[in-house]
Design a protein around this motif. Structure first.
Motif, PDB file in Angstrom:
ATOM      1  N   ASP A   6       1.053  -1.159   0.286  1.00  0.00           N
ATOM      2  CA  ASP A   6       0.307   0.057   0.389  1.00  0.00           C
ATOM      3  C   ASP A   6       1.116   0.775   0.291  1.00  0.00           C
ATOM      4  OD1 ASP A   6      -2.469  -1.338  -0.102  1.00  0.00           O
ATOM      5  OD2 ASP A   6      -2.754  -0.861   1.771  1.00  0.00           O
ATOM      6  N   ALA A   7       2.077   1.069   0.727  1.00  0.00           N
ATOM      7  CA  ALA A   7       2.468   2.794   0.542  1.00  0.00           C
ATOM      8  C   ALA A   7       3.123   2.647  -0.129  1.00  0.00           C
ATOM      9  CB  ALA A   7       4.033   1.961   1.970  1.00  0.00           C
ATOM     10  N   GLN A   8       3.821   1.736  -0.584  1.00  0.00           N
ATOM     11  CA  GLN A   8       4.371   1.511  -2.469  1.00  0.00           C
ATOM     12  C   GLN A   8       3.450   2.325  -3.355  1.00  0.00           C
ATOM     13  OE1 GLN A   8       5.875  -2.417  -3.382  1.00  0.00           O
ATOM     14  NE2 GLN A   8       7.550  -1.699  -2.142  1.00  0.00           N
ATOM     15  N   ALA A  63      -0.357  13.916 -14.125  1.00  0.00           N
ATOM     16  CA  ALA A  63      -0.438  12.427 -15.076  1.00  0.00           C
ATOM     17  C   ALA A  63      -1.215  11.952 -14.639  1.00  0.00           C
ATOM     18  CB  ALA A  63       0.431  11.596 -15.002  1.00  0.00           C
ATOM     19  N   LEU A  64      -2.693  12.269 -13.607  1.00  0.00           N
ATOM     20  CA  LEU A  64      -3.714  12.035 -13.449  1.00  0.00           C
ATOM     21  C   LEU A  64      -4.615  13.228 -14.172  1.00  0.00           C
ATOM     22  CD1 LEU A  64      -3.760  10.664  -9.689  1.00  0.00           C
ATOM     23  CD2 LEU A  64      -3.081   9.613 -12.226  1.00  0.00           C
ATOM     24  N   ARG A  65      -5.508  12.842 -15.016  1.00  0.00           N
ATOM     25  CA  ARG A  65      -6.216  13.733 -15.150  1.00  0.00           C
ATOM     26  C   ARG A  65      -8.070  13.355 -15.668  1.00  0.00           C
ATOM     27  NH1 ARG A  65      -1.972  14.546 -19.756  1.00  0.00           N
ATOM     28  NH2 ARG A  65      -0.295  15.748 -19.035  1.00  0.00           N
ATOM     29  N   SER A  66      -8.569  12.029 -15.698  1.00  0.00           N
ATOM     30  CA  SER A  66      -9.844  11.830 -15.913  1.00  0.00           C
ATOM     31  C   SER A  66     -10.580  11.639 -14.889  1.00  0.00           C
ATOM     32  CB  SER A  66      -9.388   9.937 -16.839  1.00  0.00           C
ATOM     33  OG  SER A  66      -9.402   9.160 -16.459  1.00  0.00           O
ATOM     34  N   GLY A  67     -11.945  11.463 -14.591  1.00  0.00           N
ATOM     35  CA  GLY A  67     -12.352  10.663 -13.753  1.00  0.00           C
ATOM     36  C   GLY A  67     -12.246   9.745 -12.897  1.00  0.00           C
ATOM     37  N   ASP A  68     -11.433   9.161 -14.094  1.00  0.00           N
ATOM     38  CA  ASP A  68     -10.723   7.077 -13.429  1.00  0.00           C
ATOM     39  C   ASP A  68     -10.139   7.637 -12.655  1.00  0.00           C
ATOM     40  OD1 ASP A  68     -12.963   6.505 -14.890  1.00  0.00           O
ATOM     41  OD2 ASP A  68     -12.156   5.399 -16.604  1.00  0.00           O
ATOM     42  N   ASP A  69      -8.821   8.386 -12.932  1.00  0.00           N
ATOM     43  CA  ASP A  69      -7.648   8.383 -12.765  1.00  0.00           C
ATOM     44  C   ASP A  69      -7.898   8.979 -11.135  1.00  0.00           C
ATOM     45  OD1 ASP A  69      -7.263   8.041 -14.953  1.00  0.00           O
ATOM     46  OD2 ASP A  69      -6.066   9.862 -14.714  1.00  0.00           O
ATOM     47  N   PHE A  70      -8.714  10.009 -11.243  1.00  0.00           N
ATOM     48  CA  PHE A  70      -8.750  10.894  -9.247  1.00  0.00           C
ATOM     49  C   PHE A  70      -9.414   9.617  -8.521  1.00  0.00           C
ATOM     50  CE2 PHE A  70      -7.491  14.275 -12.040  1.00  0.00           C
ATOM     51  CZ  PHE A  70      -6.170  14.781 -11.070  1.00  0.00           C
ATOM     52  N   TYR A  71     -10.928   9.135  -9.473  1.00  0.00           N
ATOM     53  CA  TYR A  71     -11.433   8.119  -8.117  1.00  0.00           C
ATOM     54  C   TYR A  71     -10.626   6.706  -7.854  1.00  0.00           C
ATOM     55  CZ  TYR A  71     -14.556   4.588  -8.566  1.00  0.00           C
ATOM     56  OH  TYR A  71     -15.640   3.203  -7.519  1.00  0.00           O
ATOM     57  N   GLN A  72      -9.751   5.728  -8.598  1.00  0.00           N
ATOM     58  CA  GLN A  72      -8.235   5.596  -8.808  1.00  0.00           C
ATOM     59  C   GLN A  72      -7.709   5.528  -7.246  1.00  0.00           C
ATOM     60  OE1 GLN A  72      -7.078   4.365 -12.554  1.00  0.00           O
ATOM     61  NE2 GLN A  72      -9.500   2.846 -13.237  1.00  0.00           N
ATOM     62  N   ALA A  73      -6.797   6.679  -7.635  1.00  0.00           N
ATOM     63  CA  ALA A  73      -6.396   7.646  -6.354  1.00  0.00           C
ATOM     64  C   ALA A  73      -6.770   7.527  -5.385  1.00  0.00           C
ATOM     65  CB  ALA A  73      -5.491   8.567  -7.461  1.00  0.00           C
ATOM     66  N   ALA A  74      -8.149   8.327  -5.509  1.00  0.00           N
ATOM     67  CA  ALA A  74      -8.820   8.653  -4.017  1.00  0.00           C
ATOM     68  C   ALA A  74      -8.861   7.624  -3.024  1.00  0.00           C
ATOM     69  CB  ALA A  74     -10.031   8.926  -3.619  1.00  0.00           C
ATOM     70  N   TYR A  75      -9.064   6.071  -4.071  1.00  0.00           N
ATOM     71  CA  TYR A  75      -9.072   4.335  -2.952  1.00  0.00           C
ATOM     72  C   TYR A  75      -7.332   3.925  -2.513  1.00  0.00           C
ATOM     73  CZ  TYR A  75     -13.756   2.985  -3.621  1.00  0.00           C
ATOM     74  OH  TYR A  75     -15.258   2.954  -3.986  1.00  0.00           O
ATOM     75  N   ILE A  76      -6.468   4.399  -3.606  1.00  0.00           N
ATOM     76  CA  ILE A  76      -5.053   4.012  -2.972  1.00  0.00           C
ATOM     77  C   ILE A  76      -5.361   5.122  -1.485  1.00  0.00           C
ATOM     78  CG2 ILE A  76      -2.572   4.802  -3.237  1.00  0.00           C
ATOM     79  CD1 ILE A  76      -4.037   2.647  -5.112  1.00  0.00           C
ATOM     80  N   PHE A  77      -5.540   5.590  -1.618  1.00  0.00           N
ATOM     81  CA  PHE A  77      -5.179   7.584  -0.249  1.00  0.00           C
ATOM     82  C   PHE A  77      -5.819   7.074   0.243  1.00  0.00           C
ATOM     83  CE2 PHE A  77      -1.914   9.360  -3.441  1.00  0.00           C
ATOM     84  CZ  PHE A  77      -1.254   9.440  -2.775  1.00  0.00           C
TER      85      PHE A  77
END
Length: 122
Positions: free
Chosen positions: A49-51, A64-78
């Motif tokens: 998870d940390a990686q 490099a994150l631009r789409s709604g999908d990118d931000f949605y996926q990054a939200a889960y990671i954080f």
């Protein structure tokens, strides 16, 4: 519909950005690590998870994150982070995802805000 809003001040949702394939792979790995709810080995998953958070942050910082999908996926990671700052960033990323055409990101926005508030004693 509000008629008082001047048309030159409209902000249409831009859904033309392609999803970042690396962010999609990070998200897929994050979700796969959580498939066996009762049998997760956190001594393995926590460092992974940390990686993933580290790399997602690099992608975010690089623009490099631009789409709604990118931000949605990054939200889960954080949201799967370990500290208040991770959860607040997850909330922010989820709200950007909503603004970029992912209304289903409201759930993760709410969950991340809840984790943030708990982490800061609220």
């Amino acid at each position: 519909m509000a008629t008082f809003w001047p048309s030159e001040r409209s902000f249409p949702v831009d859904r033309s950005d392609a999803t970042n394939s690396e962010m999609a792979a990070l998200f897929a790995a994050d979700q796969a690590a959580r498939q066996n709810h009762g049998k997760i080995d956190w001594t393995i998953v926590a460092p992974q998870d940390a990686q993933r958070r580290h790399r997602a942050r690099e992608l975010l910082d690089a623009g490099a994150l631009r789409s709604g999908d990118d931000f949605y996926q990054a939200a889960y990671i954080f949201q799967h982070g370990t500290e208040a700052g991770h959860y607040l960033l997850a909330h922010t990323l989820a709200m950007i995802a909503v603004a970029r055409g992912r209304p289903d990101a409201l759930w993760i926005a709410s969950a991340a805000l809840d984790r943030y508030l708990q982490a800061v004693g609220q």
